[in-house]
Design an enzyme around this catalytic site. Sequence first.
Site, PDB file in Angstrom:
ATOM      1  N   ARG A 196     -55.000  37.518  47.080  1.00 26.80           N
ATOM      2  CA  ARG A 196     -55.688  36.652  48.027  1.00 26.80           C
ATOM      3  C   ARG A 196     -55.624  37.236  49.446  1.00 26.80           C
ATOM      4  O   ARG A 196     -54.740  38.014  49.769  1.00 26.80           O
ATOM      5  CB  ARG A 196     -55.071  35.254  48.023  1.00 26.80           C
ATOM      6  CG  ARG A 196     -55.310  34.452  46.760  1.00 26.80           C
ATOM      7  CD  ARG A 196     -54.743  33.048  46.886  1.00 26.80           C
ATOM      8  NE  ARG A 196     -53.312  33.048  47.154  1.00 26.80           N
ATOM      9  CZ  ARG A 196     -52.768  32.819  48.344  1.00 26.80           C
ATOM     10  NH1 ARG A 196     -53.534  32.547  49.395  1.00 26.80           N
ATOM     11  NH2 ARG A 196     -51.466  32.843  48.507  1.00 26.80           N
TER      12      ARG A 196
ATOM     13  N   LYS B 196     -58.240  29.273  43.700  1.00 26.34           N
ATOM     14  CA  LYS B 196     -57.399  28.652  44.720  1.00 26.34           C
ATOM     15  C   LYS B 196     -58.210  27.888  45.761  1.00 26.34           C
ATOM     16  O   LYS B 196     -57.699  26.942  46.372  1.00 26.34           O
ATOM     17  CB  LYS B 196     -56.522  29.704  45.389  1.00 26.34           C
ATOM     18  CG  LYS B 196     -55.381  30.200  44.492  1.00 26.34           C
ATOM     19  CD  LYS B 196     -54.525  29.047  43.967  1.00 26.34           C
ATOM     20  CE  LYS B 196     -53.321  29.533  43.184  1.00 26.34           C
ATOM     21  NZ  LYS B 196     -52.572  28.408  42.560  1.00 26.34           N
TER      22      LYS B 196
ATOM     23  N   HIS C  29     -48.820  21.848  43.026  1.00 31.82           N
ATOM     24  CA  HIS C  29     -48.797  23.239  42.569  1.00 31.82           C
ATOM     25  C   HIS C  29     -47.589  23.388  41.653  1.00 31.82           C
ATOM     26  O   HIS C  29     -46.498  23.731  42.087  1.00 31.82           O
ATOM     27  CB  HIS C  29     -48.689  24.162  43.780  1.00 31.82           C
ATOM     28  CG  HIS C  29     -48.952  25.600  43.457  1.00 31.82           C
ATOM     29  ND1 HIS C  29     -48.486  26.628  44.222  1.00 31.82           N
ATOM     30  CD2 HIS C  29     -49.648  26.176  42.445  1.00 31.82           C
ATOM     31  CE1 HIS C  29     -48.870  27.787  43.708  1.00 31.82           C
ATOM     32  NE2 HIS C  29     -49.580  27.537  42.633  1.00 31.82           N
TER      33      HIS C  29
ATOM     34  N   SER D 266     -43.187  32.295  42.984  1.00 27.85           N
ATOM     35  CA  SER D 266     -43.185  33.448  42.095  1.00 27.85           C
ATOM     36  C   SER D 266     -41.766  33.988  41.902  1.00 27.85           C
ATOM     37  O   SER D 266     -41.007  34.120  42.862  1.00 27.85           O
ATOM     38  CB  SER D 266     -44.074  34.543  42.683  1.00 27.85           C
ATOM     39  OG  SER D 266     -44.081  35.680  41.859  1.00 27.85           O
TER      40      SER D 266
ATOM     41  N   LYS E 198     -40.822  29.700  36.533  1.00 25.58           N
ATOM     42  CA  LYS E 198     -41.653  28.523  36.237  1.00 25.58           C
ATOM     43  C   LYS E 198     -42.382  28.664  34.906  1.00 25.58           C
ATOM     44  O   LYS E 198     -42.344  27.757  34.064  1.00 25.58           O
ATOM     45  CB  LYS E 198     -42.641  28.300  37.376  1.00 25.58           C
ATOM     46  CG  LYS E 198     -43.506  27.059  37.229  1.00 25.58           C
ATOM     47  CD  LYS E 198     -44.415  26.866  38.422  1.00 25.58           C
ATOM     48  CE  LYS E 198     -45.444  27.960  38.535  1.00 25.58           C
ATOM     49  NZ  LYS E 198     -46.505  27.654  39.525  1.00 25.58           N
ATOM     50  N   THR E 199     -43.029  29.802  34.707  1.00 29.73           N
ATOM     51  CA  THR E 199     -43.780  30.019  33.461  1.00 29.73           C
ATOM     52  C   THR E 199     -42.849  30.078  32.261  1.00 29.73           C
ATOM     53  O   THR E 199     -43.098  29.463  31.219  1.00 29.73           O
ATOM     54  CB  THR E 199     -44.599  31.326  33.557  1.00 29.73           C
ATOM     55  OG1 THR E 199     -45.494  31.223  34.669  1.00 29.73           O
ATOM     56  CG2 THR E 199     -45.395  31.561  32.293  1.00 29.73           C
TER      57      THR E 199
ATOM     58  N   ASP F 279     -50.267  25.503  36.221  1.00 34.39           N
ATOM     59  CA  ASP F 279     -50.300  25.836  37.643  1.00 34.39           C
ATOM     60  C   ASP F 279     -50.712  24.713  38.591  1.00 34.39           C
ATOM     61  O   ASP F 279     -50.163  24.613  39.680  1.00 34.39           O
ATOM     62  CB  ASP F 279     -51.248  27.023  37.853  1.00 34.39           C
ATOM     63  CG  ASP F 279     -51.053  27.710  39.190  1.00 34.39           C
ATOM     64  OD1 ASP F 279     -49.886  27.927  39.577  1.00 34.39           O
ATOM     65  OD2 ASP F 279     -52.055  28.028  39.846  1.00 34.39           O
TER      66      ASP F 279
ATOM     67  N   ARG G  20     -53.380  40.468  36.265  1.00 29.84           N
ATOM     68  CA  ARG G  20     -53.603  39.088  35.804  1.00 29.84           C
ATOM     69  C   ARG G  20     -54.459  39.032  34.551  1.00 29.84           C
ATOM     70  O   ARG G  20     -55.265  39.920  34.281  1.00 29.84           O
ATOM     71  CB  ARG G  20     -54.312  38.292  36.897  1.00 29.84           C
ATOM     72  CG  ARG G  20     -53.538  38.122  38.194  1.00 29.84           C
ATOM     73  CD  ARG G  20     -52.658  36.914  38.157  1.00 29.84           C
ATOM     74  NE  ARG G  20     -51.936  36.693  39.398  1.00 29.84           N
ATOM     75  CZ  ARG G  20     -51.261  35.594  39.675  1.00 29.84           C
ATOM     76  NH1 ARG G  20     -51.243  34.598  38.798  1.00 29.84           N
ATOM     77  NH2 ARG G  20     -50.606  35.475  40.798  1.00 29.84           N
TER      78      ARG G  20
END
Length: 527
Positions: free
Chosen positions: A56, A197, A216, A234, A238-239, A253, A318
């Site tokens: 981004r 986003k 989020h 990050s 979390k994942t 997400d 990604r």
Amino acid sequence: MNSLHIPNELNQLLDEKNVQIQLSVPQLVEKVLSRNEGTLTSSGAISVATGKYTGRSPHDKFIVAEGSTKDKIDWGNNQPISEEAFTNLYNKVLDYLKTKEEIFVFKGFAGADKKSRLPIQVVNEYAWHNLFAHQLFIRPNAEELLAHETGFTVISAPNFKANPAVDGTKSETFIIISFERRTVLIGGTEYAGEMKKSIFSVMNYLLPENNILSMHCSANVGQEGDVALFFGLSGTGKTTLSADPNRKLIGDDEHGWSSNGVFNIEGGCYAKTISLTREKEPQIFDAIRFGTVLENVITNPETRIPDYDDNTLTENTRAAYPIQAIDNIIEPSIAGHPNTIVFLTADAFGVLPPIAKLTKEQAMYHFLSGYTSKLAGTERGITSPQATFSTCFGAPFLPLPAKRYAEMLGEKILEHGANVFLVNTGWTGGEYGVGNRMKLSYTRAMVQAALEGELNHVETVQDKIFGLHIPLHIAGVPDEVLQPNKTWSDAHAYELKAKELAEQFRQNFKKFSSAASDIEEKGGPIA
């Protein structure tokens, strides 16, 4: 939210013969290949490169300062651009798209809850961007498509570059949201994540207006219908921790929390693939199949096998795929109110407890703080661990003042009796370079105990510096591991390091102090 929000200029563009509307995944794959936008991999995924921008561009993101919204936007966290600058750039982009042989349109939704979903359309210069939109947003069935009335439009023209001196941008790249025109305008960047986003930013504005908390986070649901939310920046796990074979994934997400419960904002996943293996993350690995978009992943030119360890283009590789590519999901992506909320942090200072139960005020404080740490070597110039804070675990995507989201979280915690835990997946026994990373098996045992309600009424001890309530016993975890001061060989060194981090929390929270002094007083460090 209906088609009346679509300006006439755009309607004229979409009436052109070069417009391809709602192509199927196979049709879009064919277009990507015939237009040489990407290549086919061994699994059937499309491999693309995003050129100059592999992530981004936060400094190039703007919100139009418009009469009906400018007093609501947190301009300390968002950049304004004038209505005149937006209109001029908007017209230039549409004129540019009229010259293309083909443009591609996807119609779908943001928000799995039909009572609050946003009908969107995405207009793309690239076929692979349209494929990305098809995979990431919620796809309509035939009946829904027939009745679809666009509430917000994303226009993405990567090869159109702005002139900062004329267009009021900071560079050739621009990501601009106009809430009055119901439009997101993107140019000068091929990174597809800007589309995802931007719509999340839009939902972060629209949902709270309807008393729905936008978040989020990832979310899953147990066999008894118990819902868990996982917040974390990050590298915090979390994942990994939300992918539980005994629980069904709601989403990975972006979510909303309404009076009915939790719902996924998206229809797909945008997973990091660097160092991906089937052994470590089987769900993600096996989801990469026909129709998946692989961004900046290097593939073998002969075998077409992706090399997920190759970071030649970026560490931020990604995969974009529909959530249906994962077996263990709940459909539609909606569930009840959260029983358990987990804030994940990877504390490289080694002073936060591996798990602590938070009061409502502590939950609001740590939500506003959004803490984790950057490690030495992850960015140029970082030679030792550094505290990093991202408000509400998603600062770049918050149009409204942060306290608004924190207050909504506090109200919902109180109303629905959710239990909130801070989980440190970082270091224990010393800071990074001295101590060790918390064992994943210990973290899983602690999170499991939290999810099963075993920690709701256990005996705790209060941390003397952060004021956190630490369980004294958790099955499968040594008691001494639970209290970080007992894992350090030098108690004085621990106290100095803990007070150093507590002071960084205080310094970060100064930006909220005038508006949230009550939250800091009741939820922040106590020493």
